[in-house]
Design a protein around this motif. Structure first.
Motif, PDB file in Angstrom:
ATOM      1  N   ARG A  71       0.822  -1.211   0.000  1.00  0.00           N
ATOM      2  CA  ARG A  71       0.000   0.000   0.000  1.00  0.00           C
ATOM      3  C   ARG A  71       0.860   1.267   0.000  1.00  0.00           C
ATOM      4  O   ARG A  71       0.565   2.237  -0.683  1.00  0.00           O
ATOM      5  CB  ARG A  71      -0.960  -0.007   1.186  1.00  0.00           C
ATOM      6  N   ALA A  74       2.552   1.634  -3.396  1.00  0.00           N
ATOM      7  CA  ALA A  74       1.565   2.028  -4.402  1.00  0.00           C
ATOM      8  C   ALA A  74       1.210   3.504  -4.260  1.00  0.00           C
ATOM      9  O   ALA A  74       1.076   4.228  -5.258  1.00  0.00           O
ATOM     10  CB  ALA A  74       0.308   1.178  -4.257  1.00  0.00           C
ATOM     11  N   ALA A  75       1.091   3.974  -3.023  1.00  0.00           N
ATOM     12  CA  ALA A  75       0.771   5.384  -2.793  1.00  0.00           C
ATOM     13  C   ALA A  75       1.895   6.267  -3.327  1.00  0.00           C
ATOM     14  O   ALA A  75       1.655   7.279  -3.999  1.00  0.00           O
ATOM     15  CB  ALA A  75       0.562   5.635  -1.304  1.00  0.00           C
ATOM     16  N   THR A  78       1.754   6.353  -7.082  1.00  0.00           N
ATOM     17  CA  THR A  78       0.639   7.168  -7.573  1.00  0.00           C
ATOM     18  C   THR A  78       0.989   8.654  -7.509  1.00  0.00           C
ATOM     19  O   THR A  78       0.772   9.402  -8.463  1.00  0.00           O
ATOM     20  CB  THR A  78      -0.624   6.901  -6.729  1.00  0.00           C
ATOM     21  N   VAL A  79       1.555   9.070  -6.378  1.00  0.00           N
ATOM     22  CA  VAL A  79       1.876  10.493  -6.211  1.00  0.00           C
ATOM     23  C   VAL A  79       2.975  10.909  -7.191  1.00  0.00           C
ATOM     24  O   VAL A  79       2.853  11.939  -7.870  1.00  0.00           O
ATOM     25  CB  VAL A  79       2.303  10.792  -4.756  1.00  0.00           C
ATOM     26  N   LEU A  89      -5.063   9.263 -14.932  1.00  0.00           N
ATOM     27  CA  LEU A  89      -5.115   7.901 -15.445  1.00  0.00           C
ATOM     28  C   LEU A  89      -3.799   7.166 -15.198  1.00  0.00           C
ATOM     29  O   LEU A  89      -3.769   6.065 -14.643  1.00  0.00           O
ATOM     30  CB  LEU A  89      -5.443   7.953 -16.933  1.00  0.00           C
ATOM     31  N   ALA A  91      -1.500   7.966 -13.129  1.00  0.00           N
ATOM     32  CA  ALA A  91      -1.215   7.908 -11.692  1.00  0.00           C
ATOM     33  C   ALA A  91      -1.863   6.682 -11.069  1.00  0.00           C
ATOM     34  O   ALA A  91      -1.220   5.901 -10.361  1.00  0.00           O
ATOM     35  CB  ALA A  91      -1.697   9.177 -11.004  1.00  0.00           C
ATOM     36  N   ILE A  92      -3.158   6.499 -11.347  1.00  0.00           N
ATOM     37  CA  ILE A  92      -3.850   5.385 -10.687  1.00  0.00           C
ATOM     38  C   ILE A  92      -3.389   4.046 -11.240  1.00  0.00           C
ATOM     39  O   ILE A  92      -3.254   3.067 -10.504  1.00  0.00           O
ATOM     40  CB  ILE A  92      -5.387   5.556 -10.755  1.00  0.00           C
ATOM     41  N   LEU A  93      -3.093   4.008 -12.560  1.00  0.00           N
ATOM     42  CA  LEU A  93      -2.584   2.759 -13.134  1.00  0.00           C
ATOM     43  C   LEU A  93      -1.245   2.388 -12.506  1.00  0.00           C
ATOM     44  O   LEU A  93      -1.016   1.233 -12.137  1.00  0.00           O
ATOM     45  CB  LEU A  93      -2.433   2.902 -14.657  1.00  0.00           C
ATOM     46  N   GLY A  95      -0.153   3.203  -9.588  1.00  0.00           N
ATOM     47  CA  GLY A  95      -0.394   2.758  -8.214  1.00  0.00           C
ATOM     48  C   GLY A  95      -0.895   1.325  -8.158  1.00  0.00           C
ATOM     49  O   GLY A  95      -0.424   0.517  -7.359  1.00  0.00           O
ATOM     50  N   LEU A  96      -1.837   0.987  -9.057  1.00  0.00           N
ATOM     51  CA  LEU A  96      -2.400  -0.366  -9.038  1.00  0.00           C
ATOM     52  C   LEU A  96      -1.365  -1.406  -9.461  1.00  0.00           C
ATOM     53  O   LEU A  96      -1.270  -2.478  -8.865  1.00  0.00           O
ATOM     54  CB  LEU A  96      -3.640  -0.433  -9.950  1.00  0.00           C
ATOM     55  N   PHE A  99       0.967  -1.859  -6.624  1.00  0.00           N
ATOM     56  CA  PHE A  99       0.315  -2.554  -5.513  1.00  0.00           C
ATOM     57  C   PHE A  99       0.228  -4.062  -5.765  1.00  0.00           C
ATOM     58  O   PHE A  99       0.671  -4.864  -4.939  1.00  0.00           O
ATOM     59  CB  PHE A  99      -1.083  -1.985  -5.265  1.00  0.00           C
ATOM     60  N   TYR A 100      -0.346  -4.426  -6.925  1.00  0.00           N
ATOM     61  CA  TYR A 100      -0.509  -5.859  -7.183  1.00  0.00           C
ATOM     62  C   TYR A 100       0.831  -6.531  -7.437  1.00  0.00           C
ATOM     63  O   TYR A 100       1.031  -7.696  -7.073  1.00  0.00           O
ATOM     64  CB  TYR A 100      -1.507  -6.088  -8.327  1.00  0.00           C
ATOM     65  N   GLN A 103       2.360  -7.053  -4.034  1.00  0.00           N
ATOM     66  CA  GLN A 103       1.663  -8.150  -3.344  1.00  0.00           C
ATOM     67  C   GLN A 103       2.083  -9.498  -3.902  1.00  0.00           C
ATOM     68  O   GLN A 103       2.363 -10.432  -3.152  1.00  0.00           O
ATOM     69  CB  GLN A 103       0.149  -7.983  -3.524  1.00  0.00           C
TER      70      GLN A 103
ATOM     71  N   LEU B 175      -5.818   5.350  -3.378  1.00  0.00           N
ATOM     72  CA  LEU B 175      -5.066   5.634  -4.616  1.00  0.00           C
ATOM     73  C   LEU B 175      -5.829   6.610  -5.508  1.00  0.00           C
ATOM     74  O   LEU B 175      -5.236   7.496  -6.121  1.00  0.00           O
ATOM     75  CB  LEU B 175      -4.758   4.336  -5.383  1.00  0.00           C
ATOM     76  N   LEU B 178      -5.312  10.057  -4.081  1.00  0.00           N
ATOM     77  CA  LEU B 178      -3.958  10.547  -4.342  1.00  0.00           C
ATOM     78  C   LEU B 178      -3.787  10.919  -5.814  1.00  0.00           C
ATOM     79  O   LEU B 178      -3.109  11.898  -6.143  1.00  0.00           O
ATOM     80  CB  LEU B 178      -2.915   9.498  -3.940  1.00  0.00           C
TER      81      LEU B 178
END
Lengths: 107, 236
Positions: A71, A74-75, A78-79, A89, A91-93, A95-96, A99-100, A103, B175, B178
């Motif tokens: 987490r 990923a944060a 994203t930032v 778009l 940024a969130i991609l 992060g995901l 994250f995955y 993990q 996320l 952010l």
């Protein structure tokens, strides 16, 4: 949860949120607002949202409050990507993916 | 000089709104899932999402109810999460403030992070657009977003507790927030506001019923405004 007046909460949040959004659009027309007020309002999104997410990331409910690396990484991703690319778009991609990925890597 | 028609502006608004679906749909689904897990029924979950149409505030309210916070704290904190929208309203007003009242009311209902961000960027780029064109563009940006927000919530509510926890869908919420904030970190003042709010939020986490979040947000706003004031004085 049963003890809450849920429809009252929904109605009050709906009305309150609408009034916040309507505030200036509805009442001021195209008159400019006082600079002193704008100076504070200018920082609401960049202040309120980080304040909101910080505890979610530091002590996630999903892990029973145990800080976890995927987490936080990923944060950070994203930032950094959002800041450099100016793109929500990407940024969130980013992060995901981090994250995955983290993990899956067992971090 | 050929200027953009409201019709063309509406179409280009739709194109600008589409990328937000990658955030809005999972975000809506998460609200649907946690709403059902919290014990709401489908009608309550959908009323929440359609009437309030502010994911962050909705999730905040649910979390506080699960913490057994008093109703007044639930309302105050959730509305504080939406206080940023007063800023959106203030910065939209010079552009669309002369539109008919019903259009301004409609825009107010639909003024979410995504439609605001996309529209204001465009208005700054196209100051020559008239009010009708600006309103049409705004409605374009929200056209894909709002219905898919409702449908995402409905899908989440129907899937309910069937989604395995191992998917860790919860991570999409912070996320998404952010991702909305990061492109806005344009100046040292913005960075100071975000940094102070983040650190303060962690330090004030002991405060009851998430009131620390409100306090941290205010400290961040003050930090941003003060850094701006200091920098402005130097630049002047």
């Amino acid at each position: 949860m049963d003890s809450y007046p849920i429809w009252l909460i929904i109605a009050a949040l709906a009305l309150g949120t609408f009034l916040i959004r309507f505030s200036f659009i509805g009442l001021t027309g195209n008159r400019p607002l006082p600079e002193g007020l704008l100076r504070y309002l200018r920082y609401t999104p960049v202040a309120v949202l980080p304040a909101l997410v910080a505890p979610m990331l530091a002590w996630p409910a999903a892990t029973d409050g145990v800080t976890d690396a995927p987490r936080l990484l990923a944060a950070l991703a994203t930032v950094l990507v959002g800041w450099r690319s100016k793109s929500l778009l990407f940024a969130i991609l980013a992060g995901l993916v981090v994250f995955y990925g983290a993990q899956a890597a067992g971090l | 000089m050929p200027s953009t028609t409201p019709k063309k502006a509406y179409a280009s608004g739709i194109r600008a709104g589409l990328p937000f679906l990658i955030v809005v749909v999972p975000f809506g689904a998460i609200f649907g899932v946690i709403g059902m897990e919290a014990g709401l029924n489908i009608a309550e979950v959908m009323a929440f999402t359609v009437l309030v149409i502010a994911g962050g505030a909705q999730i905040t309210a649910l979390q506080l109810m699960q913490d057994n916070a008093p109703t007044i704290i639930v309302l105050a904190t959730a509305l504080a999460v939406n206080a940023r929208m007063a800023m959106y309203s203030a910065s939209m007003a010079p552009h669309i403030g002369t539109a008919p009242l019903w259009q301004r009311a409609l825009i107010s209902y639909l003024l979410v992070d995504q439609s605001y961000a996309a529209s204001v960027l465009k208005y700054e780029e196209k100051p020559q657009w008239d009010v009708r064109t600006k309103v049409a563009y705004f409605l374009g940006t929200i056209t894909p977003v709002a219905p898919m927000w409702y449908l995402g919530t409905l899908a989440g509510a129907l899937a309910g507790t069937a989604i395995p926890e191992s998917w860790s869908l919860d991570v999409a919420v912070p996320l998404a927030f952010l991702a909305i904030v990061a492109p806005g970190l344009r100046t040292p003042a913005h960075i100071a506001a975000a940094f102070v709010a983040l650190v303060a939020s962690l330090l004030l986490a002991w405060m009851p019923f998430s009131t620390g979040v409100i306090a941290a947000g205010m400290l961040g706003m003050i930090a941003g405004a003060e850094v701006e004031r200091a920098m402005g004085r130097r630049a002047a």
